[in-house]
Write an enzyme that holds these catalytic residues in place. Sequence first.
Site, PDB file in Angstrom:
ATOM      1  N   THR A 241      33.348  37.196  68.899  1.00 26.63           N
ATOM      2  CA  THR A 241      34.293  38.039  69.642  1.00 26.63           C
ATOM      3  C   THR A 241      34.086  37.846  71.140  1.00 26.63           C
ATOM      4  O   THR A 241      33.083  37.274  71.574  1.00 26.63           O
ATOM      5  CB  THR A 241      34.076  39.528  69.308  1.00 26.63           C
ATOM      6  OG1 THR A 241      32.814  39.951  69.869  1.00 26.63           O
ATOM      7  CG2 THR A 241      34.075  39.774  67.803  1.00 26.63           C
TER       8      THR A 241
ATOM      9  N   VAL B 294      21.775  36.726  75.617  1.00 27.77           N
ATOM     10  CA  VAL B 294      23.008  37.049  74.908  1.00 27.77           C
ATOM     11  C   VAL B 294      23.404  35.785  74.143  1.00 27.77           C
ATOM     12  O   VAL B 294      23.510  34.712  74.737  1.00 27.77           O
ATOM     13  CB  VAL B 294      24.143  37.459  75.877  1.00 27.77           C
ATOM     14  CG1 VAL B 294      25.370  37.905  75.093  1.00 27.77           C
ATOM     15  CG2 VAL B 294      23.681  38.556  76.834  1.00 27.77           C
TER      16      VAL B 294
ATOM     17  N   HIS C 147      33.034  39.885  73.176  1.00 28.99           N
ATOM     18  CA  HIS C 147      31.929  40.726  73.653  1.00 28.99           C
ATOM     19  C   HIS C 147      30.928  39.920  74.484  1.00 28.99           C
ATOM     20  O   HIS C 147      30.444  40.379  75.516  1.00 28.99           O
ATOM     21  CB  HIS C 147      31.237  41.382  72.448  1.00 28.99           C
ATOM     22  CG  HIS C 147      30.113  42.289  72.803  1.00 28.99           C
ATOM     23  ND1 HIS C 147      30.315  43.534  73.352  1.00 28.99           N
ATOM     24  CD2 HIS C 147      28.779  42.135  72.689  1.00 28.99           C
ATOM     25  CE1 HIS C 147      29.149  44.109  73.560  1.00 28.99           C
ATOM     26  NE2 HIS C 147      28.192  43.277  73.169  1.00 28.99           N
TER      27      HIS C 147
ATOM     28  N   TRP D  97      16.848  43.107  72.928  1.00 29.20           N
ATOM     29  CA  TRP D  97      17.483  42.329  71.868  1.00 29.20           C
ATOM     30  C   TRP D  97      16.791  40.972  71.719  1.00 29.20           C
ATOM     31  O   TRP D  97      16.342  40.406  72.705  1.00 29.20           O
ATOM     32  CB  TRP D  97      18.950  42.074  72.207  1.00 29.20           C
ATOM     33  CG  TRP D  97      19.849  43.216  71.869  1.00 29.20           C
ATOM     34  CD1 TRP D  97      20.020  44.364  72.585  1.00 29.20           C
ATOM     35  CD2 TRP D  97      20.693  43.326  70.730  1.00 29.20           C
ATOM     36  NE1 TRP D  97      20.924  45.176  71.971  1.00 29.20           N
ATOM     37  CE2 TRP D  97      21.365  44.555  70.818  1.00 29.20           C
ATOM     38  CE3 TRP D  97      20.955  42.492  69.650  1.00 29.20           C
ATOM     39  CZ2 TRP D  97      22.271  44.979  69.863  1.00 29.20           C
ATOM     40  CZ3 TRP D  97      21.866  42.910  68.705  1.00 29.20           C
ATOM     41  CH2 TRP D  97      22.511  44.146  68.815  1.00 29.20           C
TER      42      TRP D  97
END
Length: 166
Positions: free
Chosen positions: A91, A86, A93, A31
């Site tokens: 949210t 990240v 998450h 990612w």
Amino acid sequence: MSGHGAPSVGAAELAAAGEAGLKAVVVAASWHQEVMDGLVAGALRAAADAGIATPEVVRVPGAFELPVAAARLAPAYDAVVALGVVIRGGTPHFDFVCQGATAGLTDVSVRTGTPVGFGLLTCDTEDQALDRAGLAGHNGGAGSSEDKGHEAMAAALQTALVLAGR
């Protein structure tokens, strides 16, 4: 700046890892490709500074997958470097992924006895991530406050040396 007070790792400390013949592997999430490219480049630069031949780079889908790959690879290497990012969203998450990856990587290191360099960026914005990956300004890192890929590799190699009694 979170890097305030960090120990400096000089060429002599890194060279000792290469002289000891240490083997390292980089496990990197996929990612946020630009940030990840900066983290991987920093880790490979630290390995080169240590005189270690280009370490293997293993890619996994995301940060949550870092621990399982690190656990599988740890027995074959003196040091594992886990890299990921990240970025906070709207949210919970973010919290679950960060906590799971952090706890998992800690478990890998303690359970296997193989140092795991922690290069998981947990940032509020992409600009923070770019800065911590040595990519502030997108111009080769000029002005970046940190180079977490380099720091993670250096920490893993230094810890491997300590554990080897060197």
